[in-house]
Design an enzyme around this catalytic site. Structure first.
Site, mmCIF file in Angstrom:
data_model
loop_
_atom_site.group_PDB
_atom_site.id
_atom_site.type_symbol
_atom_site.label_atom_id
_atom_site.label_comp_id
_atom_site.label_asym_id
_atom_site.label_seq_id
_atom_site.Cartn_x
_atom_site.Cartn_y
_atom_site.Cartn_z
ATOM 1 N N ASP A 53 -6.558 7.158 -2.359
ATOM 2 C CA ASP A 53 -7.393 7.039 -3.554
ATOM 3 C C ASP A 53 -8.900 7.035 -3.293
ATOM 4 O O ASP A 53 -9.689 6.761 -4.203
ATOM 5 C CB ASP A 53 -6.963 5.852 -4.429
ATOM 6 C CG ASP A 53 -7.039 4.510 -3.714
ATOM 7 O OD1 ASP A 53 -7.183 4.489 -2.479
ATOM 8 O OD2 ASP A 53 -6.943 3.469 -4.400
ATOM 9 N N ASP B 57 -3.135 -1.965 -3.317
ATOM 10 C CA ASP B 57 -2.558 -1.763 -1.987
ATOM 11 C C ASP B 57 -1.141 -2.308 -1.880
ATOM 12 O O ASP B 57 -0.316 -1.782 -1.150
ATOM 13 C CB ASP B 57 -3.415 -2.458 -0.922
ATOM 14 C CG ASP B 57 -4.807 -1.881 -0.826
ATOM 15 O OD1 ASP B 57 -5.095 -0.911 -1.559
ATOM 16 O OD2 ASP B 57 -5.612 -2.410 -0.032
ATOM 17 N N HIS C 229 -4.988 5.259 2.679
ATOM 18 C CA HIS C 229 -4.985 5.290 1.213
ATOM 19 C C HIS C 229 -5.538 6.619 0.707
ATOM 20 O O HIS C 229 -6.606 7.052 1.135
ATOM 21 C CB HIS C 229 -5.784 4.146 0.583
ATOM 22 C CG HIS C 229 -5.307 2.807 1.059
ATOM 23 N ND1 HIS C 229 -5.970 1.653 0.771
ATOM 24 C CD2 HIS C 229 -4.222 2.452 1.799
ATOM 25 C CE1 HIS C 229 -5.326 0.628 1.323
ATOM 26 N NE2 HIS C 229 -4.259 1.092 1.961
ATOM 27 N N CYS D 51 -8.968 0.578 -6.226
ATOM 28 C CA CYS D 51 -8.362 -0.354 -5.264
ATOM 29 C C CYS D 51 -8.228 -1.762 -5.844
ATOM 30 O O CYS D 51 -7.250 -2.457 -5.585
ATOM 31 C CB CYS D 51 -9.214 -0.479 -4.017
ATOM 32 S SG CYS D 51 -9.455 1.051 -3.138
ATOM 33 N N ASP E 7 1.223 1.615 2.322
ATOM 34 C CA ASP E 7 0.493 0.815 1.343
ATOM 35 C C ASP E 7 0.669 1.528 -0.001
ATOM 36 O O ASP E 7 0.754 2.758 -0.055
ATOM 37 C CB ASP E 7 -0.992 0.728 1.695
ATOM 38 C CG ASP E 7 -1.268 -0.266 2.832
ATOM 39 O OD1 ASP E 7 -0.292 -0.791 3.419
ATOM 40 O OD2 ASP E 7 -2.449 -0.512 3.125
HETATM 41 O O1 DAV Z 1 -12.593 5.225 3.163
HETATM 42 O O2 DAV Z 1 -11.721 6.350 1.587
HETATM 43 C C1 DAV Z 1 -10.248 4.179 0.760
HETATM 44 C C2 DAV Z 1 -9.393 2.980 0.625
HETATM 45 C C3 DAV Z 1 -9.045 2.767 -0.737
HETATM 46 N N1 DAV Z 1 -7.996 1.801 -0.933
HETATM 47 C C4 DAV Z 1 -11.749 5.367 2.301
HETATM 48 C C5 DAV Z 1 -10.703 4.310 2.142
#
Ligand code: DAV
Length: 393
Positions: free
Chosen positions: A258, A131, A256, A377, A207
């Site tokens: 990812d 992040d 995010h 993450c 982020d």
């Molecule tokens: O709910 O997909 C993903 C966060 C990953 N850094 C989600 C949040």
């Protein structure tokens, strides 16, 4: 007077020496990993309630943020998560990868702090290097994150980042946001219409996990932490050698990329069925919860294989303080082409990855996920073998 020692010039390696042999070198999400940072959970502290969190934090935890700010997260969960992180580090080392961990005083996050623009009851953690840091080529960038509780999150990583600089990496801290009240839409509400971000365009914020790297093409989205100003900062900063593409997943709680849009290798993409991309032309239709969905992508993805992630097997009662359950099946880490770290309890995902032709390294991570993510993450790749390429020309 205190005698201070400054590094002598000879301690620094010229970043011009040889770019591809630089200690920091990563251009995409799949080349063979050589060095990675794995986060640490120690000292993680419940952040205080704030409108920026309202846009993403599951409502069943709002009370926790309102009443327990500055306190540690549940101890048993933190201890179990610490073990999972250590095991992940061990598995990656077993794959021949150098693993580094942040260095900090675990007391740091529980201290209140104040700037001329705001006060915060506490910080958050050093659990999610993805992040705060992004590596683009031989450059390591500290992201201008949007949450007040994360204002000082660069600190646990500074000794590592300084070391990487001394060994030849380029180091940039994006403009530090002021985070005054003008950055936030105080009366933000969930709506079902057009994407409505809790962060305004007052100053650039993003982020690092909002950008996914595929060589010269980098993909991002507007989200509850990433504004247009932030995306434009990244675009200008990286310059003409890179193309930044903004995709729309119609995700009202986006934070995010990812857990949503995950490249697994050249020509291979893992898609979150719950957040279909609506940018571009239809590339795939699939059924999810008795409805048929159409997944779109820009023309450049012609010929790519789209793998649809399975619904997580995690129980609906499983604690998830920051995210949806989708990190369980989407937030995977590619160790080298064809080899993926997948959550050990996600039997369907493990099976599918094998059917798709990947070797799976199962790692248990269910105690870590409550803190807001999974393997991608919890890590930040520092060096992957390989050089800057275009995968779309
Ligand atoms: O709910 O997909 C993903 C966060 C990953 N850094 C989600 C949040």
């Amino acid at each position: 007077m205190l005698r201070r020692s400054f590094p002598r010039l000879s301690r620094f390696v010229s970043s011009k020496a040889s770019l591809s042999s630089c200690i920091v070198n990563s251009h995409n999400e799949w080349d063979p990993l050589e060095e990675i940072i794995v986060g640490k959970i120690e000292g993680s502290t419940i952040p205080e309630w704030h409108v920026a969190g309202k846009a993403v934090w599951p409502s069943r935890y709002w009370d926790m943020y309102k009443t327990k700010a500055g306190q540690p997260f549940p101890r048993e969960l933190m201890n179990a998560a610490a073990k999972e992180l250590d095991y992940l580090a061990q598995v990656l080392e077993g794959e021949g990868i150098t693993v580094r961990r942040p260095e900090f005083n675990p007391q740091d996050f529980s201290k209140p702090f104040e700037t001329p623009d705001f006060k915060s009851k506490s910080g958050l953690y050093a659990a999610m290097p993805r992040d705060i840091l992004i590596v683009v080529g031989n450059e390591i960038i500290e992201a201008p994150m949007a949450w007040r509780s994360r204002y000082f999150e660069f600190r646990p990583f500074r000794s590592l980042v300084k070391e990487y600089f001394q060994k030849g990496a380029k180091w940039t801290a994006a403009p530090k946001p002021q985070m005054s009240d003008e950055l936030y839409n105080e009366d933000w509400q969930h709506n079902s219409g057009e994407f409505n971000s809790v962060v305004t365009e007052f100053e650039p914020t993003f982020d690092a996990a909002e950008f996914t790297r595929m060589g010269k093409d980098i993909f991002t989205q507007r989200s509850q932490v990433t504004n247009e100003f932030g995306i434009e900062w990244m675009r200008r900063h990286l310059g003409e050698e890179y193309r930044i593409h903004v995709l729309d997943f119609q995700d009202r709680n986006a934070m995010h990329i990812d857990g949503t849009f995950v490249p697994l290798g050249p020509g291979k993409l893992l898609a979150n069925p719950y957040r279909p991309c609506v940018t571009g032309r239809p590339v795939k239709t699939y059924a999810y919860k008795d409805k048929t969905y159409e997944y779109r992508l820009p023309e450049m993805f012609k010929g790519w294989e789209i793998f649809v992630a399975p619904t997580p097997e995690l129980s609906p009662e499983h604690p998830l303080f920051f995210t949806s359950p989708w990190t369980a099946t989407c937030n995977v880490l590619v160790v080298r082409p064809g080899v993926v770290v997948v959550e050990a309890h996600e039997t369907k995902a493990r099976q599918l990855f094998k059917e798709w032709g990947f070797d799976v390294i199962p790692v248990p991570f269910r105690n870590f996920m409550p803190f807001g993510g999974s393997f991608h993450c919890a890590t930040c790749d520092i060096r992957r073998t390989g050089s800057l390429q275009s995968y779309f020309d």
